[in-house]
Design a protein around this motif. Structure first.
Motif, PDB file in Angstrom:
ATOM      1  N   THR A 190       0.853  -1.183   0.000  1.00 52.01           N
ATOM      2  CA  THR A 190       0.000   0.000   0.000  1.00 52.01           C
ATOM      3  C   THR A 190       0.888   1.231   0.000  1.00 52.01           C
ATOM      4  N   GLN A 191       0.311   2.362  -0.421  1.00 53.14           N
ATOM      5  CA  GLN A 191       1.035   3.628  -0.426  1.00 53.14           C
ATOM      6  C   GLN A 191       0.387   4.582   0.563  1.00 53.14           C
ATOM      7  N   ARG A 192       1.216   5.227   1.368  1.00 52.98           N
ATOM      8  CA  ARG A 192       0.754   6.226   2.329  1.00 52.98           C
ATOM      9  C   ARG A 192       1.626   7.462   2.170  1.00 52.98           C
ATOM     10  N   ASP A 193       1.141   8.383   1.352  1.00 50.77           N
ATOM     11  CA  ASP A 193       1.887   9.599   1.042  1.00 50.77           C
ATOM     12  C   ASP A 193       3.215   9.216   0.384  1.00 50.77           C
ATOM     13  N   ARG A 194       4.359   9.503   1.015  1.00 48.85           N
ATOM     14  CA  ARG A 194       5.660   9.183   0.417  1.00 48.85           C
ATOM     15  C   ARG A 194       6.148   7.786   0.796  1.00 48.85           C
ATOM     16  N   ASP A 195       5.381   7.082   1.614  1.00 44.97           N
ATOM     17  CA  ASP A 195       5.784   5.750   2.071  1.00 44.97           C
ATOM     18  C   ASP A 195       5.093   4.654   1.263  1.00 44.97           C
ATOM     19  N   VAL A 196       5.883   3.656   0.884  1.00 47.89           N
ATOM     20  CA  VAL A 196       5.345   2.446   0.259  1.00 47.89           C
ATOM     21  C   VAL A 196       5.593   1.299   1.230  1.00 47.89           C
ATOM     22  N   VAL A 197       4.513   0.656   1.655  1.00 45.93           N
ATOM     23  CA  VAL A 197       4.613  -0.451   2.611  1.00 45.93           C
ATOM     24  C   VAL A 197       4.530  -1.764   1.836  1.00 45.93           C
ATOM     25  N   ILE A 198       5.525  -2.616   2.009  1.00 42.42           N
ATOM     26  CA  ILE A 198       5.588  -3.902   1.312  1.00 42.42           C
ATOM     27  C   ILE A 198       5.685  -5.005   2.360  1.00 42.42           C
ATOM     28  N   VAL A 199       4.777  -5.982   2.274  1.00 43.26           N
ATOM     29  CA  VAL A 199       4.714  -7.063   3.264  1.00 43.26           C
ATOM     30  C   VAL A 199       4.738  -8.406   2.550  1.00 43.26           C
ATOM     31  N   GLU A 200       5.545  -9.322   3.076  1.00 42.22           N
ATOM     32  CA  GLU A 200       5.579 -10.697   2.572  1.00 42.22           C
ATOM     33  C   GLU A 200       5.551 -11.650   3.758  1.00 42.22           C
ATOM     34  N   SER A 201       4.769 -12.722   3.635  1.00 37.33           N
ATOM     35  CA  SER A 201       4.592 -13.683   4.731  1.00 37.33           C
ATOM     36  C   SER A 201       4.681 -15.102   4.205  1.00 37.33           C
ATOM     37  N   ASP A 202       5.258 -15.995   5.018  1.00 35.74           N
ATOM     38  CA  ASP A 202       5.292 -17.409   4.670  1.00 35.74           C
ATOM     39  C   ASP A 202       5.642 -18.221   5.899  1.00 35.74           C
ATOM     40  N   SER A 203       5.433 -19.516   5.809  1.00 31.81           N
ATOM     41  CA  SER A 203       5.765 -20.453   6.883  1.00 31.81           C
ATOM     42  C   SER A 203       6.735 -21.483   6.338  1.00 31.81           C
ATOM     43  N   VAL A 204       7.379 -22.206   7.252  1.00 27.13           N
ATOM     44  CA  VAL A 204       8.346 -23.215   6.830  1.00 27.13           C
ATOM     45  C   VAL A 204       7.631 -24.347   6.100  1.00 27.13           C
ATOM     46  N   LYS A 205       6.552 -24.823   6.660  1.00 22.96           N
ATOM     47  CA  LYS A 205       5.800 -25.925   6.045  1.00 22.96           C
ATOM     48  C   LYS A 205       4.516 -25.397   5.426  1.00 22.96           C
ATOM     49  N   HIS A 206       4.196 -25.910   4.261  1.00 25.44           N
ATOM     50  CA  HIS A 206       2.954 -25.565   3.587  1.00 25.44           C
ATOM     51  C   HIS A 206       1.962 -26.710   3.738  1.00 25.44           C
ATOM     52  N   GLY A 207       0.708 -26.350   3.702  1.00 28.37           N
ATOM     53  CA  GLY A 207      -0.310 -27.386   3.768  1.00 28.37           C
ATOM     54  C   GLY A 207      -0.424 -28.147   2.452  1.00 28.37           C
ATOM     55  N   PRO A 208      -1.278 -29.163   2.397  1.00 31.84           N
ATOM     56  CA  PRO A 208      -1.412 -29.958   1.167  1.00 31.84           C
ATOM     57  C   PRO A 208      -2.034 -29.165   0.020  1.00 31.84           C
ATOM     58  N   ASN A 209      -2.787 -28.123   0.350  1.00 32.95           N
ATOM     59  CA  ASN A 209      -3.432 -27.313  -0.680  1.00 32.95           C
ATOM     60  C   ASN A 209      -2.645 -26.010  -0.835  1.00 32.95           C
ATOM     61  N   GLU A 210      -1.812 -25.930  -1.874  1.00 30.33           N
ATOM     62  CA  GLU A 210      -0.934 -24.769  -2.055  1.00 30.33           C
ATOM     63  C   GLU A 210      -1.716 -23.472  -2.307  1.00 30.33           C
ATOM     64  N   PRO A 211      -2.723 -23.453  -3.169  1.00 30.57           N
ATOM     65  CA  PRO A 211      -3.500 -22.212  -3.358  1.00 30.57           C
ATOM     66  C   PRO A 211      -4.157 -21.738  -2.056  1.00 30.57           C
ATOM     67  N   GLU A 212      -4.639 -22.674  -1.278  1.00 34.44           N
ATOM     68  CA  GLU A 212      -5.249 -22.306   0.004  1.00 34.44           C
ATOM     69  C   GLU A 212      -4.205 -21.722   0.960  1.00 34.44           C
ATOM     70  N   HIS A 213      -3.005 -22.300   0.945  1.00 34.16           N
ATOM     71  CA  HIS A 213      -1.925 -21.788   1.782  1.00 34.16           C
ATOM     72  C   HIS A 213      -1.555 -20.365   1.362  1.00 34.16           C
ATOM     73  N   ASN A 214      -1.386 -20.146   0.055  1.00 38.24           N
ATOM     74  CA  ASN A 214      -1.019 -18.822  -0.426  1.00 38.24           C
ATOM     75  C   ASN A 214      -2.107 -17.793  -0.127  1.00 38.24           C
ATOM     76  N   HIS A 215      -3.358 -18.216  -0.185  1.00 37.77           N
ATOM     77  CA  HIS A 215      -4.454 -17.306   0.136  1.00 37.77           C
ATOM     78  C   HIS A 215      -4.373 -16.876   1.608  1.00 37.77           C
ATOM     79  N   LEU A 216      -4.058 -17.827   2.492  1.00 35.01           N
ATOM     80  CA  LEU A 216      -3.929 -17.502   3.910  1.00 35.01           C
ATOM     81  C   LEU A 216      -2.734 -16.574   4.144  1.00 35.01           C
ATOM     82  N   MET A 217      -1.609 -16.849   3.463  1.00 36.93           N
ATOM     83  CA  MET A 217      -0.428 -15.997   3.618  1.00 36.93           C
ATOM     84  C   MET A 217      -0.706 -14.579   3.120  1.00 36.93           C
ATOM     85  N   LYS A 218      -1.467 -14.452   2.034  1.00 38.21           N
ATOM     86  CA  LYS A 218      -1.821 -13.144   1.506  1.00 38.21           C
ATOM     87  C   LYS A 218      -2.733 -12.410   2.487  1.00 38.21           C
ATOM     88  N   LYS A 219      -3.630 -13.145   3.103  1.00 33.40           N
ATOM     89  CA  LYS A 219      -4.539 -12.565   4.095  1.00 33.40           C
ATOM     90  C   LYS A 219      -3.753 -12.036   5.301  1.00 33.40           C
TER      91      LYS A 219
END
Length: 232
Positions: A190-219
């Motif tokens: 997101t952008q807040r005036d002159r600041d750009v905030v960048i966030v990335e999240s992940d876990s060591v182990k992923h669940g059996p459903n990769e799209p579901e895992h990525n959706h949770l990480m994005k959330k």
């Protein structure tokens, strides 16, 4: 025939009352009166006890241990969200650098080389999913010199294949066994005036459903955008 009562002579009564007076004198001489309570002595004694109490109180005030202040949690300026984040002990204080290009890759690195930032501030946080999985979240705040430059950076980093600012795991600032980057999890910005905030999240182990895992990480990453308030 009237019986004549002989007159009482002083000599007949004298022994009686003298005897009684003698007994009374003897009684008074053998039973001393109760001694009077020495008022002055009691007053002196009372003042002495009062002085001892005052001195004891002063000594206690001088030697009593000071109470340690109760530790209170440090306040955070970040608003409440869906997930509970904790600061990583590997990054107890935000990492800051005025050279953003050295902490970026791809087209983002080239852009930051041509258009230098003012400051890069990064922090690492962890949260736990309902099933007990630990998620690592890197929050980067890129402060540009103008809002126009910030908008260009925001647009560039949200497009696929254009690179990004390194998360703290990819940059080698922290070590998490089993992870070399958080870029394979979930991303948010997101952008807040002159600041750009960048966030990335992940876990060591992923669940059996990769799209579901990525959706949770994005959330989780979207929820962690609010943590930028702790870094600015």
């Amino acid at each position: 025939m009237t019986q004549r009562i002989p007159p009482i002579r002083p000599s007949d009564t004298a022994p009686l009352w003298r005897s009684e007076l003698g007994q009374l004198d003897s009684l008074m001489s053998t039973t001393p009166p109760p001694p009077a309570r020495p008022r002055r002595g009691l007053l002196v004694k009372g003042l002495g006890l009062l002085g001892v109490a005052l001195v004891s109180g002063l000594v206690w005030l001088l030697v009593k241990p000071e109470k340690s202040p109760v530790a209170t949690p440090a306040p955070t300026s970040a608003p409440a969200g869906q997930f509970t984040f904790a600061e990583s002990p590997q990054v107890p204080e935000p990492l800051k650098d005025s050279d953003c290009a050295v902490h970026a890759y791809g087209e983002t690195k080239a852009f930051l080389t041509r258009t230098p930032c003012q400051q890069l501030t990064r922090g690492l946080y962890t949260t736990t999913t309902p099933d007990g999985m630990t998620v690592y979240t890197s929050v980067s705040v890129v402060r540009m010199k103008t809002t126009e430059d910030a908008a260009k950076l925001k647009d560039l980093t949200t497009r696929d294949g254009t690179g990004n600012v390194n998360d703290l795991v990819k940059d080698g600032a922290v070590k998490v066994e089993g992870l070399t980057t958080l870029a394979r999890g979930g991303f948010a910005s997101t952008q807040r005036d002159r600041d750009v905030v960048i966030v990335e999240s992940d876990s060591v182990k992923h669940g059996p459903n990769e799209p579901e895992h990525n959706h949770l990480m994005k959330k989780i990453s979207f929820d962690a955008l609010r943590l930028a308030a702790n870094l600015t």
